[in-house]
Every structure is written in structure tokens, then in C-alpha cells.
Scaffold this motif. Structure first.
Motif, PDB file in Angstrom:
ATOM      1  N   ALA A 112       9.132  36.416 -18.675  1.00 19.12           N
ATOM      2  CA  ALA A 112       9.316  35.017 -18.272  1.00 19.12           C
ATOM      3  C   ALA A 112       8.236  34.551 -17.304  1.00 19.12           C
ATOM      4  N   ALA A 113       7.851  35.397 -16.355  1.00 19.09           N
ATOM      5  CA  ALA A 113       6.838  34.993 -15.370  1.00 19.09           C
ATOM      6  C   ALA A 113       5.494  34.738 -16.052  1.00 19.09           C
ATOM      7  N   ASP A 114       5.119  35.603 -16.979  1.00 24.57           N
ATOM      8  CA  ASP A 114       3.865  35.406 -17.707  1.00 24.57           C
ATOM      9  C   ASP A 114       3.909  34.141 -18.554  1.00 24.57           C
ATOM     10  N   HIS A 115       5.062  33.897 -19.206  1.00 21.61           N
ATOM     11  CA  HIS A 115       5.204  32.685 -20.018  1.00 21.61           C
ATOM     12  C   HIS A 115       5.029  31.439 -19.157  1.00 21.61           C
ATOM     13  N   ALA A 116       5.628  31.444 -17.956  1.00 16.31           N
ATOM     14  CA  ALA A 116       5.522  30.287 -17.063  1.00 16.31           C
ATOM     15  C   ALA A 116       4.068  30.071 -16.650  1.00 16.31           C
ATOM     16  N   LEU A 117       3.372  31.141 -16.289  1.00 14.55           N
ATOM     17  CA  LEU A 117       1.966  31.023 -15.886  1.00 14.55           C
ATOM     18  C   LEU A 117       1.095  30.547 -17.044  1.00 14.55           C
ATOM     19  N   ASP A 118       1.415  31.002 -18.265  1.00  9.57           N
ATOM     20  CA  ASP A 118       0.647  30.586 -19.443  1.00  9.57           C
ATOM     21  C   ASP A 118       0.653  29.071 -19.635  1.00  9.57           C
ATOM     22  N   ARG A 119       1.736  28.422 -19.224  1.00  5.62           N
ATOM     23  CA  ARG A 119       1.948  27.012 -19.546  1.00  5.62           C
ATOM     24  C   ARG A 119       1.385  26.057 -18.499  1.00  5.62           C
ATOM     25  N   ILE A 120       0.858  26.571 -17.405  1.00  9.53           N
ATOM     26  CA  ILE A 120       0.467  25.714 -16.281  1.00  9.53           C
ATOM     27  C   ILE A 120      -1.044  25.549 -16.213  1.00  9.53           C
ATOM     28  N   THR A 121      -1.476  24.304 -16.050  1.00  7.33           N
ATOM     29  CA  THR A 121      -2.891  23.986 -15.835  1.00  7.33           C
ATOM     30  C   THR A 121      -2.995  23.074 -14.619  1.00  7.33           C
ATOM     31  N   ILE A 122      -3.871  23.434 -13.682  1.00  7.39           N
ATOM     32  CA  ILE A 122      -4.096  22.578 -12.519  1.00  7.39           C
ATOM     33  C   ILE A 122      -5.570  22.227 -12.450  1.00  7.39           C
ATOM     34  N   PRO A 123      -5.946  21.121 -11.814  1.00  4.38           N
ATOM     35  CA  PRO A 123      -7.351  20.709 -11.750  1.00  4.38           C
ATOM     36  C   PRO A 123      -8.228  21.752 -11.063  1.00  4.38           C
ATOM     37  N   ASP A 124      -9.470  21.836 -11.513  1.00  2.00           N
ATOM     38  CA  ASP A 124     -10.402  22.810 -10.934  1.00  2.00           C
ATOM     39  C   ASP A 124     -10.595  22.585  -9.439  1.00  2.00           C
ATOM     40  N   ASP A 125     -10.659  21.314  -9.004  1.00  2.00           N
ATOM     41  CA  ASP A 125     -10.850  21.034  -7.578  1.00  2.00           C
ATOM     42  C   ASP A 125      -9.706  21.594  -6.750  1.00  2.00           C
ATOM     43  N   ALA A 126      -8.473  21.391  -7.230  1.00  2.00           N
ATOM     44  CA  ALA A 126      -7.313  21.903  -6.507  1.00  2.00           C
ATOM     45  C   ALA A 126      -7.334  23.422  -6.466  1.00  2.00           C
ATOM     46  N   ARG A 127      -7.709  24.039  -7.578  1.00  2.00           N
ATOM     47  CA  ARG A 127      -7.790  25.502  -7.609  1.00  2.00           C
ATOM     48  C   ARG A 127      -8.825  26.003  -6.601  1.00  2.00           C
ATOM     49  N   ARG A 128      -9.968  25.352  -6.531  1.00  2.00           N
ATOM     50  CA  ARG A 128     -10.996  25.790  -5.577  1.00  2.00           C
ATOM     51  C   ARG A 128     -10.515  25.691  -4.146  1.00  2.00           C
ATOM     52  N   LYS A 129      -9.801  24.609  -3.825  1.00  2.00           N
ATOM     53  CA  LYS A 129      -9.324  24.450  -2.451  1.00  2.00           C
ATOM     54  C   LYS A 129      -8.327  25.549  -2.093  1.00  2.00           C
ATOM     55  N   ILE A 130      -7.448  25.852  -3.046  1.00  2.00           N
ATOM     56  CA  ILE A 130      -6.463  26.908  -2.801  1.00  2.00           C
ATOM     57  C   ILE A 130      -7.158  28.256  -2.638  1.00  2.00           C
ATOM     58  N   GLU A 131      -8.116  28.542  -3.502  1.00  2.00           N
ATOM     59  CA  GLU A 131      -8.777  29.841  -3.444  1.00  2.00           C
ATOM     60  C   GLU A 131      -9.657  29.985  -2.213  1.00  2.00           C
ATOM     61  N   ASP A 132     -10.211  28.883  -1.731  1.00  2.00           N
ATOM     62  CA  ASP A 132     -10.986  28.923  -0.483  1.00  2.00           C
ATOM     63  C   ASP A 132     -10.101  29.308   0.703  1.00  2.00           C
ATOM     64  N   LEU A 133      -8.844  28.882   0.666  1.00  2.00           N
ATOM     65  CA  LEU A 133      -7.929  29.087   1.794  1.00  2.00           C
ATOM     66  C   LEU A 133      -7.039  30.317   1.636  1.00  2.00           C
ATOM     67  N   LEU A 134      -7.135  30.999   0.495  1.00  2.00           N
ATOM     68  CA  LEU A 134      -6.210  32.095   0.181  1.00  2.00           C
ATOM     69  C   LEU A 134      -6.367  33.254   1.158  1.00  2.00           C
ATOM     70  N   THR A 135      -5.242  33.743   1.673  1.00  2.00           N
ATOM     71  CA  THR A 135      -5.228  34.919   2.544  1.00  2.00           C
ATOM     72  C   THR A 135      -4.084  35.826   2.123  1.00  2.00           C
ATOM     73  N   ALA A 136      -4.108  37.053   2.611  1.00  2.00           N
ATOM     74  CA  ALA A 136      -3.008  37.973   2.362  1.00  2.00           C
ATOM     75  C   ALA A 136      -1.700  37.372   2.871  1.00  2.00           C
ATOM     76  N   GLY A 137      -0.649  37.513   2.096  1.00  2.00           N
ATOM     77  CA  GLY A 137       0.633  36.935   2.466  1.00  2.00           C
ATOM     78  C   GLY A 137       0.862  35.560   1.882  1.00  2.00           C
TER      79      GLY A 137
END
Length: 423
Positions: free
Chosen positions: A365-390
């Protein structure tokens, strides 16, 4: 790469705990899992068990709600103002409406509380030393075990993250906090819930250096659709007022003027799918988004962005992902996931346009949910720039829960705790 903490602890029937020796960043990778059926608590570092204990959750009529929480504040000496100043030592708050972890002298191993999670004295004290605000607590009927997961939709820091600016051009939309005023406290872990502050809608988010991100991906709600309509209609010359997501007279008039000007006949409510499609088409914005990604940090909203959810008639389910290790040199993140039982009512399914729960109940189910989601590249970059452990990601059909508000992470309720009585 953060050093992994190694423990050799097995699951015990009563209480087991290693001496706490966690650095701040390492503590953020901890996750607490409570099973109401087993009346047990387990602390995980990734997929590794750190500690276990017997507990007592809410008894009949005062059931402990299931869902995804985090520790909001800690207090060594706390007293309940509802239950005759009953002591609640080593209190770790999970909601502002009264759910907490705390020490108790009566932990029989069966439901006995008024909604809180009671723990034996020695365990409560040592767990208090191990945790910090922001540590996640997952409450479910059956025990769930974090499992390692890899998927392209999950976030990973860019290799050059240390040299990149955090905000390169995405137009961030501050989110509005939602504050719950509980009508019937359960086992209150606050002395004055009425005095808690309600955030101003215009409050600007404050980024906390290195604080883990809280990410929620869910279906777009009416307020999000209205806010987008307000922006697009005003941009086309139809004054829709401030983009606050509220259907006030100015916005309603703008919608009416647009429909008349473009001969749009839309059924299914004022803000229908047909209206949304017509506005997006004429504004040249493509397909209207049916999902949203929201980001918090340090218990405050940061930004939100549109998302697309494929096969919207299928339930997503409720899935919780945590980034255990984040290596910004190699551009890698180690993710773990748990899937919680989805408790959608018929009314909720109808409101959300869900006709099947087959995918959300499958083994993947978790993989199926992830398969179905698309977010804008800009939003992904902002999240990945700020990503930390936890950092964590929640995917849920039900959106922002009523417990989510000022001074909280995203709180997802999968099953309500039932009725509660004062006193």
C-alpha cells in the motif's frame, strides 16, 4: 553520515530500557510506537528496538485516539486541573487537547486511563531523558514496525546541498494553522487550554536551523480550491478579494461573473470540478491540482504547494515515513515506513470521491500511494534543500486533522478516542 546507535535489546513483556546516550540529532531519529491492543510501547531507532514497556491506555468511554503524533512539550512535574490536580509526572504532551505520555502508579497492563498513555515510574523517567520535542509517537491498535523503504518519490538531499541557497525562486504560500478548542478534554495535560494562543493568519513562518521537516501530502480541500480560484480569477480581472480560501460575498460574485462571461454551467456545488477545470483552462494553467503538499518546521508552517494524485477514486490510505539518516555529502537518505489502518467512514469516502479501498489495503500500500503522487520540481527542491535526519512524511486521505494547530506538527487521527467526561 550520522553514526548509527547500536543496541542489543529484545522485546520484553514488562519494561526494558538502555541508559540514554543520545546526541540531539540522533534523538530526532527515535520513534515511539504504542499498541492499544497489546498495551505495549516500543521505542525504535530506525528498525532497531531501543526499549519496550507495558502501558495502560484509555479505558472504555475514554479511548486513546489512534494516529500519528509528536511530543509537543515536556514537563517533569505536571498536575491535571480536571482531575483534582492529579499528578502526571514526566509528562510528554501529544496534543493540546489533553493526550500525553506520563508516569503513573497504576499501570495494570490493560486500559485504565482517561485517554493518556500511562507508563511505569522507572520507564517514564528514563524515556523522558531520551526524548525531545518533535519525536514522533505512532498509536495503533496492532503494533506496527518501521520497515526500510526505497522509492523515487521519497526525498533525498542534493549532492551539492551544502553549497546551494535554501530558497531559489519558489513562491512559497504560508499555511494557516488550525487550532482545536476541545469541548470535552480526555485526560488533560494542560492547566488552561482556553488561554492557548490562536495564530494570526498573517503570521510569517520562521525557519529553525536543522529542525526536521514535517511534510503532509493529502487531497486538496475546499479552502485550497477557493484560494486558487481567488488568485486566478483576480488575475483575469474578476475581483475575488483576498486569497484567504473563504467564500465571502466578493468571491461568490467573482465566480458568478466568470461563469456568466464564459457561459460556464457547472453543477455539484458552487466550487465544482467543472468550474475549477474551466478557470484553469481559461487562465492557461493546465489541469487543476487535486492534492497538496504542506511543510512545517519547528512546529510552524513553512509553505505549501499543489500536488497531483493519480487514480483519485482509490483511497491512498495512511502512511508514515521517517528519514533516519540524511547524508548531504552523498545525497542520500535512509527512509523507514509504517502503514496504519485506514478508518474512512462512508460519508468521508463520498465527500472525497473515493470508491475503492483496494490499494490502501494491499501488501504494498505504501508503494502504491507513493507511485500515484507527483509534486512540482520547485517544491521538491525546497524540501530536499531543507531535509535533515528525523524529517517525516505523512500521506493521508483525510487532510489536516483538527488537532493540528499552533505549536504542533501535523497530527493525523486515524481513529478517534470516543467520548470523554470531565472530572
Amino acid at each position: 553520515m550520522m553514526l548509527r546507535l547500536l543496541f542489543g535489546i529484545g522485546l520484553l513483556s514488562a519494561t526494558a530500557l538502555t541508559p540514554p546516550a543520545f546526541a540531539t540529532d540522533a534523538a530526532r531519529t527515535l520513534q515511539i510506537v504504542v499498541s492499544t491492543d497489546r498495551q505495549s510501547l516500543a521505542v525504535y531507532d530506525g528498525a532497531e528496538v531501543v526499549a519496550t514497556s507495558k502501558i495502560s491506555t484509555g479505558k472504555q468511554g475514554h479511548s486513546t485516539p489512534n494516529g500519528i503524533f509528536s511530543i509537543l512539550e515536556k514537563e517533569r512535574y505536571h498536575a491535571s486541573n480536571i482531575y483534582s490536580n492529579s499528578p502526571m509526572p514526566f509528562m510528554q504532551r501529544l496534543t493540546w487537547s489533553g493526550i500525553a505520555l506520563h508516569e503513573s502508579g497504576f499501570v495494570p497492563g490493560y486500559p485504565a486511563s482517561h485517554g493518556c498513555v500511562r507508563m511505569p515510574k522507572s520507564f517514564a523517567q528514563k524515556l523522558y531523558q531520551m526524548t525531545e520535542p518533535g519525536v514522533h509517537v505512532v498509536i495503533a491498535n496492532q503494533p506496527v514496525v518501521p520497515q526500510p523503504i526505497e522509492h523515487a518519490t521519497l526525498f533525498h538531499p542534493p549532492v551539492s546541498a551544502l553549497d546551494m541557497p535554501l530558497f531559489s525562486g519558489l513562491e512559497l504560500r504560508p499555511t494557516n494553522s488550525i487550532f482545536l478548542k476541545a469541548s470535552e478534554p480526555i485526560e488533560v495535560a494542560t492547566n488552561d487550554t482556553a488561554s492557548l494562543p490562536v495564530p494570526a493568519a498573517t503570521r510569517q513562518p520562521t525557519l529553525i536551523d536543522q529542525a526536521p521537516l514535517r511534510i503532509l501530502i493529502t487531497r486538496r480541500d475546499l479552502r485550497g480550491n477557493v484560494r486558487d480560484l481567488q488568485v486566478l480569477l483576480s488575475g483575469m480581472g474578476y475581483d475575488a478579494g483576498m486569497p484567504d480560501g473563504m467564500l465571502g460575498p466578493t468571491t461568490v460574485q467573482a465566480i458568478g461573473n466568470f461563469k456568466k462571461a464564459h457561459n460556464v454551467t457547472a453543477t455539484g456545488g458552487l466550487v465544482s470540478a467543472a468550474l475549477m477545470k474551466a478557470v484553469y483552462d481559461i487562465a492557461g494553467k493546465g489541469e487543476p491540482p487535486n492534492g497538496t503538499v504542506m511543510v512545517r518546521q519547528g512546529f510552524r508552517p513553512v509553505f505549501e504547494a499543489p500536488a497531483m494524485i493519480a487514480e483519485p477514486e482509490q483511497a491512498l490510505g495512511t502512511h508514515f515515513f521517517t528519514a533516519h539518516d540524511v547524508d548531504k555529502i552523498e545525497g542520500k537518505a535512509e527512509w523507514y515506513s509504517v502503514t496504519l489502518e485506514n478508518d474512512l467512514s462512508r460519508e468521508a469516502m463520498k465527500r472525497l470521491g473515493i470508491t475503492s479501498e483496494e490499494q490502501s489495503n494491499s501488501l504494498n500500500a505504501a508503494d502504491h500511494a507513493l507511485d500515484r503522487i507527483t509534486i512540482p520540481d520547485d517544491a521538491r527542491r525546497k524540501i530536499e534543500d531543507l531535509l535533515t535526519a528525523g524529517s517525516s512524511l505523512t500521506i493521508s486521505d483525510t487532510g489536516v486533522g483538527p488537532e493540528t494547530g499552533d505549536g504542533t506538527d501535523f497530527i493525523t487521527i486515524t481513529k478517534n478516542g470516543g467520548s470523554s467526561k470531565k472530572g
